[in-house]
Scaffold this motif. Structure first.
Motif, PDB file in Angstrom:
ATOM      1  N   ASN A 134       0.872  -1.176   0.000  1.00 48.50           N
ATOM      2  CA  ASN A 134       0.000   0.000   0.000  1.00 48.50           C
ATOM      3  C   ASN A 134       0.911   1.229   0.000  1.00 48.50           C
ATOM      4  O   ASN A 134       1.190   1.823   1.028  1.00 48.50           O
ATOM      5  CB  ASN A 134      -0.910  -0.017   1.231  1.00 48.50           C
ATOM      6  N   TYR A 135       1.382   1.576  -1.186  1.00 46.64           N
ATOM      7  CA  TYR A 135       2.390   2.629  -1.306  1.00 46.64           C
ATOM      8  C   TYR A 135       1.869   4.009  -0.956  1.00 46.64           C
ATOM      9  O   TYR A 135       2.570   4.797  -0.312  1.00 46.64           O
ATOM     10  CB  TYR A 135       2.982   2.620  -2.718  1.00 46.64           C
ATOM     11  N   VAL A 136       0.646   4.298  -1.341  1.00 42.19           N
ATOM     12  CA  VAL A 136       0.071   5.613  -1.040  1.00 42.19           C
ATOM     13  C   VAL A 136      -0.125   5.760   0.467  1.00 42.19           C
ATOM     14  O   VAL A 136       0.237   6.792   1.049  1.00 42.19           O
ATOM     15  CB  VAL A 136      -1.265   5.828  -1.795  1.00 42.19           C
ATOM     16  N   GLY A 137      -0.673   4.722   1.099  1.00 45.07           N
ATOM     17  CA  GLY A 137      -0.862   4.770   2.549  1.00 45.07           C
ATOM     18  C   GLY A 137       0.465   4.880   3.278  1.00 45.07           C
ATOM     19  O   GLY A 137       0.595   5.635   4.248  1.00 45.07           O
ATOM     20  N   ALA A 138       1.463   4.146   2.814  1.00 49.03           N
ATOM     21  CA  ALA A 138       2.793   4.194   3.425  1.00 49.03           C
ATOM     22  C   ALA A 138       3.391   5.581   3.276  1.00 49.03           C
ATOM     23  O   ALA A 138       3.931   6.146   4.244  1.00 49.03           O
ATOM     24  CB  ALA A 138       3.703   3.156   2.791  1.00 49.03           C
ATOM     25  N   GLN A 139       3.267   6.148   2.098  1.00 49.78           N
ATOM     26  CA  GLN A 139       3.800   7.481   1.855  1.00 49.78           C
ATOM     27  C   GLN A 139       3.136   8.499   2.789  1.00 49.78           C
ATOM     28  O   GLN A 139       3.800   9.373   3.345  1.00 49.78           O
ATOM     29  CB  GLN A 139       3.595   7.877   0.394  1.00 49.78           C
ATOM     30  N   ASN A 140       1.835   8.375   2.980  1.00 46.22           N
ATOM     31  CA  ASN A 140       1.125   9.293   3.874  1.00 46.22           C
ATOM     32  C   ASN A 140       1.621   9.164   5.308  1.00 46.22           C
ATOM     33  O   ASN A 140       1.776  10.159   6.017  1.00 46.22           O
ATOM     34  CB  ASN A 140      -0.383   9.045   3.805  1.00 46.22           C
ATOM     35  N   LYS A 141       1.873   7.938   5.740  1.00 43.81           N
ATOM     36  CA  LYS A 141       2.386   7.723   7.108  1.00 43.81           C
ATOM     37  C   LYS A 141       3.801   8.269   7.265  1.00 43.81           C
ATOM     38  O   LYS A 141       4.137   8.853   8.296  1.00 43.81           O
ATOM     39  CB  LYS A 141       2.335   6.242   7.483  1.00 43.81           C
ATOM     40  N   PHE A 142       4.633   8.104   6.239  1.00 44.42           N
ATOM     41  CA  PHE A 142       5.987   8.648   6.313  1.00 44.42           C
ATOM     42  C   PHE A 142       5.955  10.174   6.346  1.00 44.42           C
ATOM     43  O   PHE A 142       6.710  10.805   7.088  1.00 44.42           O
ATOM     44  CB  PHE A 142       6.833   8.149   5.139  1.00 44.42           C
ATOM     45  N   ARG A 143       5.044  10.769   5.567  1.00 41.04           N
ATOM     46  CA  ARG A 143       4.877  12.229   5.600  1.00 41.04           C
ATOM     47  C   ARG A 143       4.400  12.683   6.977  1.00 41.04           C
ATOM     48  O   ARG A 143       4.836  13.710   7.485  1.00 41.04           O
ATOM     49  CB  ARG A 143       3.877  12.674   4.538  1.00 41.04           C
ATOM     50  N   GLU A 144       3.480  11.924   7.544  1.00 43.08           N
ATOM     51  CA  GLU A 144       2.986  12.248   8.884  1.00 43.08           C
ATOM     52  C   GLU A 144       4.139  12.241   9.886  1.00 43.08           C
ATOM     53  O   GLU A 144       4.251  13.141  10.718  1.00 43.08           O
ATOM     54  CB  GLU A 144       1.917  11.237   9.302  1.00 43.08           C
ATOM     55  N   ALA A 145       5.005  11.239   9.789  1.00 44.82           N
ATOM     56  CA  ALA A 145       6.151  11.149  10.702  1.00 44.82           C
ATOM     57  C   ALA A 145       7.065  12.358  10.547  1.00 44.82           C
ATOM     58  O   ALA A 145       7.507  12.944  11.552  1.00 44.82           O
ATOM     59  CB  ALA A 145       6.920   9.858  10.453  1.00 44.82           C
ATOM     60  N   VAL A 146       7.316  12.763   9.314  1.00 43.85           N
ATOM     61  CA  VAL A 146       8.196  13.915   9.072  1.00 43.85           C
ATOM     62  C   VAL A 146       7.530  15.214   9.527  1.00 43.85           C
ATOM     63  O   VAL A 146       8.187  16.101  10.058  1.00 43.85           O
ATOM     64  CB  VAL A 146       8.605  13.988   7.581  1.00 43.85           C
ATOM     65  N   THR A 147       6.229  15.307   9.351  1.00 42.73           N
ATOM     66  CA  THR A 147       5.505  16.493   9.814  1.00 42.73           C
ATOM     67  C   THR A 147       5.567  16.599  11.335  1.00 42.73           C
ATOM     68  O   THR A 147       5.786  17.679  11.882  1.00 42.73           O
ATOM     69  CB  THR A 147       4.033  16.446   9.347  1.00 42.73           C
ATOM     70  N   LEU A 148       5.376  15.479  11.995  1.00 44.50           N
ATOM     71  CA  LEU A 148       5.416  15.476  13.457  1.00 44.50           C
ATOM     72  C   LEU A 148       6.812  15.766  13.993  1.00 44.50           C
ATOM     73  O   LEU A 148       6.978  16.492  14.969  1.00 44.50           O
ATOM     74  CB  LEU A 148       4.941  14.118  13.995  1.00 44.50           C
ATOM     75  N   PHE A 149       7.812  15.171  13.342  1.00 42.05           N
ATOM     76  CA  PHE A 149       9.180  15.303  13.839  1.00 42.05           C
ATOM     77  C   PHE A 149      10.125  15.357  12.635  1.00 42.05           C
ATOM     78  O   PHE A 149      10.569  14.314  12.146  1.00 42.05           O
ATOM     79  CB  PHE A 149       9.513  14.121  14.762  1.00 42.05           C
ATOM     80  N   PRO A 150      10.405  16.552  12.126  1.00 39.18           N
ATOM     81  CA  PRO A 150      11.218  16.699  10.912  1.00 39.18           C
ATOM     82  C   PRO A 150      12.613  16.051  11.000  1.00 39.18           C
ATOM     83  O   PRO A 150      13.207  15.743   9.978  1.00 39.18           O
ATOM     84  CB  PRO A 150      11.347  18.217  10.746  1.00 39.18           C
ATOM     85  N   GLU A 151      13.087  15.822  12.198  1.00 42.93           N
ATOM     86  CA  GLU A 151      14.402  15.232  12.369  1.00 42.93           C
ATOM     87  C   GLU A 151      14.381  13.704  12.192  1.00 42.93           C
ATOM     88  O   GLU A 151      15.426  13.060  12.299  1.00 42.93           O
ATOM     89  CB  GLU A 151      14.969  15.563  13.753  1.00 42.93           C
ATOM     90  N   HIS A 152      13.231  13.114  11.922  1.00 41.83           N
ATOM     91  CA  HIS A 152      13.108  11.662  11.764  1.00 41.83           C
ATOM     92  C   HIS A 152      13.733  11.281  10.418  1.00 41.83           C
ATOM     93  O   HIS A 152      13.099  11.360   9.364  1.00 41.83           O
ATOM     94  CB  HIS A 152      11.641  11.248  11.832  1.00 41.83           C
ATOM     95  N   GLU A 153      14.992  10.846  10.452  1.00 43.83           N
ATOM     96  CA  GLU A 153      15.763  10.572   9.246  1.00 43.83           C
ATOM     97  C   GLU A 153      15.163   9.465   8.373  1.00 43.83           C
ATOM     98  O   GLU A 153      15.065   9.612   7.160  1.00 43.83           O
ATOM     99  CB  GLU A 153      17.204  10.199   9.613  1.00 43.83           C
TER     100      GLU A 153
END
Length: 158
Positions: A134-153
């Motif tokens: 589920n690439y779109v869902g995964a991409q959304n979750k990764f974006r969410e992680a970066v939005t929450l904590f931009p330092e999440h490499e």
């Protein structure tokens, strides 16, 4: 070209410094502090003229202390309401004025820790979705992680 750039930076640094003086004379102490900080930041000389001394003097002003306290109070209220991103922004504003403020430093670290945990959870969910193709869902979750904590490499790389 190097001389031109050096002169350009020197002129910009002096503009920040002069803006600090104008703001200080106009009794706009917080903008004065921020202008002096910009002057120091834009110059390799961390002791640009007397900007540091002026900042230290202005940090003792009651109005400046009230402003910092207001940012911290709003930040604490937002933190307690679990609104971590806006809380972090309030503490960051307090730290722009006084980088040594203990309350803002402590709560910003707490907010960062909590946001990092939430980002880790979003990242893990993204990994699970990625494994399920589920690439779109995964991409959304990764974006969410970066939005929450931009330092999440890891999330930023995905």
């Amino acid at each position: 070209m190097r001389i031109y750039i050096r002169n350009l930076i020197a002129g910009r640094t002096e503009q920040f410094y002069q803006a600090g003086i104008r703001n200080e004379q106009a009794r706009l102490f917080v903008p004065a502090i921020l202008s002096y900080r910009d002057a120091i930041k834009s110059n390799d000389d961390s002791g640009y003229k007397d900007a540091k001394d002026r900042i230290e003097k202005l940090l003792e002003n009651a109005g400046v202390k009230v402003t910092i306290k207001a940012y911290n109070d709003r930040g604490i209220a937002l933190y307690n309401a679990k609104q971590l991103l806006p809380a972090k922004a309030q503490f960051a504003e307090a730290l722009r004025i006084d980088a040594k403020d203990d309350t803002a430093n402590d709560y910003k670290k707490k907010a960062d820790r909590d946001l990092s945990k939430l980002a880790d959870a979003a990242y893990a969910a993204g990994e699970t979705l990625l494994k399920a193709y589920n690439y779109v869902g995964a991409q959304n979750k990764f974006r969410e992680a970066v939005t929450l904590f931009p330092e999440h490499e890891e999330a930023r790389e995905k």
